[in-house]
Design a protein around this motif. Structure first.
Motif, PDB file in Angstrom:
ATOM      1  N   ARG A   1      62.473  50.391  26.212  1.00 59.27           N
ATOM      2  CA  ARG A   1      62.392  49.472  27.484  1.00 59.27           C
ATOM      3  C   ARG A   1      63.985  48.927  27.458  1.00 59.27           C
ATOM      4  O   ARG A   1      64.525  49.070  28.806  1.00 59.27           O
ATOM      5  CB  ARG A   1      61.587  48.123  27.384  1.00 59.27           C
ATOM      6  N   GLU A   2      64.490  48.363  26.320  1.00 61.09           N
ATOM      7  CA  GLU A   2      66.091  47.929  26.510  1.00 61.09           C
ATOM      8  C   GLU A   2      66.989  48.977  26.852  1.00 61.09           C
ATOM      9  O   GLU A   2      67.698  48.818  27.611  1.00 61.09           O
ATOM     10  CB  GLU A   2      66.247  47.476  25.273  1.00 61.09           C
TER      11      GLU A   2
ATOM     12  N   ASP B   1      66.593  49.752  30.652  1.00 65.28           N
ATOM     13  CA  ASP B   1      66.971  48.608  31.643  1.00 65.28           C
ATOM     14  C   ASP B   1      68.557  49.039  31.479  1.00 65.28           C
ATOM     15  O   ASP B   1      69.185  48.837  32.666  1.00 65.28           O
ATOM     16  CB  ASP B   1      66.735  47.450  31.140  1.00 65.28           C
ATOM     17  N   LYS B   2      69.237  49.275  30.298  1.00 60.29           N
ATOM     18  CA  LYS B   2      70.652  49.349  30.301  1.00 60.29           C
ATOM     19  C   LYS B   2      71.150  50.447  31.098  1.00 60.29           C
ATOM     20  O   LYS B   2      72.196  50.466  31.659  1.00 60.29           O
ATOM     21  CB  LYS B   2      71.164  49.579  28.845  1.00 60.29           C
TER      22      LYS B   2
ATOM     23  N   LYS C   1      69.445  52.181  33.734  1.00 63.00           N
ATOM     24  CA  LYS C   1      68.658  52.409  34.571  1.00 63.00           C
ATOM     25  C   LYS C   1      69.217  53.232  35.801  1.00 63.00           C
ATOM     26  O   LYS C   1      68.507  53.976  36.226  1.00 63.00           O
ATOM     27  CB  LYS C   1      68.065  50.990  35.254  1.00 63.00           C
TER      28      LYS C   1
END
Length: 74
Positions: free
Chosen positions: A59-60, A63-64, A66
């Protein structure tokens, strides 16, 4: 490399591992270690990565990156 056993306020003891060791093993707060007793002493082993930790890392990254991932999806 050496470390010391410390007495905590609640009367228990804690072994504090040097940051270098934690970084080399890629350990973070909340990670678990397996303690193996041998004739020569002890072995500390990280418990295999949990599914939750792997998902958090994914997920990190998502998100980074995206915007880039959305472009690739087009």
């Amino acid at each position: 490399m050496k470390t010391t056993i410390h007495k905590l306020d609640d009367g228990s003891e804690a072994l504090i591992l040097p940051r270098e060791v934690l970084d080399n093993l890629n350990l973070q707060v909340g990670d678990q270690l397996q303690i193996v007793e041998t004739d020569d002493g002890i072995i500390l082993r990280p418990v295999a990565d949990s599914f939750e930790r792997q998902m958090k890392a994914a997920r990190e990254v998502m998100d980074k990156y995206k915007a880039g991932l959305q472009k690739l999806a087009e």
